[in-house]
Write an enzyme that holds these catalytic residues in place. Structure first.
Site, PDB file in Angstrom:
ATOM      1  N   LYS A 184      52.034  38.061  36.420  1.00 17.22           N
ATOM      2  CA  LYS A 184      51.523  37.299  37.557  1.00 17.22           C
ATOM      3  C   LYS A 184      52.297  35.998  37.736  1.00 17.22           C
ATOM      4  CE  LYS A 184      48.828  33.850  39.155  1.00 17.22           C
ATOM      5  NZ  LYS A 184      48.646  32.452  38.680  1.00 17.22           N
ATOM      6  N   ASP A 200      46.230  38.107  41.121  1.00 16.38           N
ATOM      7  CA  ASP A 200      45.428  37.143  40.378  1.00 16.38           C
ATOM      8  C   ASP A 200      43.962  37.577  40.468  1.00 16.38           C
ATOM      9  OD1 ASP A 200      44.825  36.538  43.025  1.00 16.38           O
ATOM     10  OD2 ASP A 200      44.335  34.489  42.514  1.00 16.38           O
TER      11      ASP A 200
END
Length: 227
Positions: free
Chosen positions: A126, A145
């Site tokens: 991420k 996320d």
DNA sequence: CTCCCGATAT
DNA sequence: ATATCAGGAG
């Protein structure tokens, strides 16, 4: 002659269209002025609000300049400078270690490949995707996320649970030219309306196409989503 | 899987 | 009092 859109593809395009209308200026909300600051801000943002990260980095980025400053500072001092951020002891270690690697292995520059970025301490897929997209203009995936994970599932765009599985699943149905926008739109929507605890479905522009919308008993509590 | 871990909203 | 916040390491 294109092949007809599968339901999930059409759903994804409709979601993007509506949210772009709702949040036309949706973009990254972390503040930074170079790639190193971007990397540090994203590391700090794990399980912490961007608002708080921005408040802390304002002081942090005034005190520390290049990677040498972070690599040479006493780790306890760095941790104290981060003491209102979640997991500040861990993150102080990540930042110090990453700064050392950037100096010793990458000639002082923040790497521009997924493999090199994820080798840095505190940098997973991420964080690496955010740095690639906003630091290097490289879009090779979708940032997943907590907001993207939660809302993509609520909208029925994916049934996967792990971010590593959600990302390739979304990449098949979200048009590639809006991969970066997709994340920002869902984050803005997640903060304003489709919150984790108490989503405001009455004021949601996606309510009529959302299988989890309050009042629709089809899917709601299925598969452990808190709903 | 657990641990990390302060500020804020509910 | 408790859940949640631009997750990642061990």
């Amino acid at each position: 002659m294109g092949t007809p859109l599968e339901p999930r593809d059409a759903q994804a395009e409709e979601v993007v269209d509506r949210l772009m209308e709702e949040y036309p200026d949706s973009t990254i909300s972390l503040r930074y002025s170079n790639r190193l600051e971007l990397l540090i801000a994203v590391i700090l943002s794990a399980q912490c609000t961007d608002e708080r990260v921005n408040k802390e980095t304002e002081h942090l980025f005034a005190k520390y300049d290049g990677p040498e400053d972070y690599a040479s500072v006493d780790e306890e001092e760095l941790a104290e400078d981060l003491n209102s951020i979640t997991y500040y002891n861990s993150k102080a270690g990540y930042i110090k270690s990453s700064a050392r690697d950037i100096i010793e292995k990458h000639d002082g520059e923040v790497p521009d490949t997924m493999d090199e970025l994820t080798e840095l301490s505190g940098v997973g897929r991420k964080t690496a995707n955010v740095v690639l997209q906003h630091g290097h203009d490289v879009v090779e995936g979708i940032v997943v996320d907590t907001h993207v994970q939660r809302i993509s599932r609520r909208l029925g765009l994916t049934e996967e649970k792990r971010p590593e599985a959600i990302e390739p699943d979304l990449m098949e149905i979200v048009p590639e030219d809006v991969w970066q926008q997709y994340t920002h739109l869902l984050i803005d929507h997640g903060r304003a309306t489709c919150t984790a605890r108490n989503p405001d479905c009455d004021d949601c522009v996606l309510a009529d196409i959302c299988p989890s919308e309050k009042g629709d008993s089809d899917i709601d509590l299925a598969s452990g989503e808190a709903w």
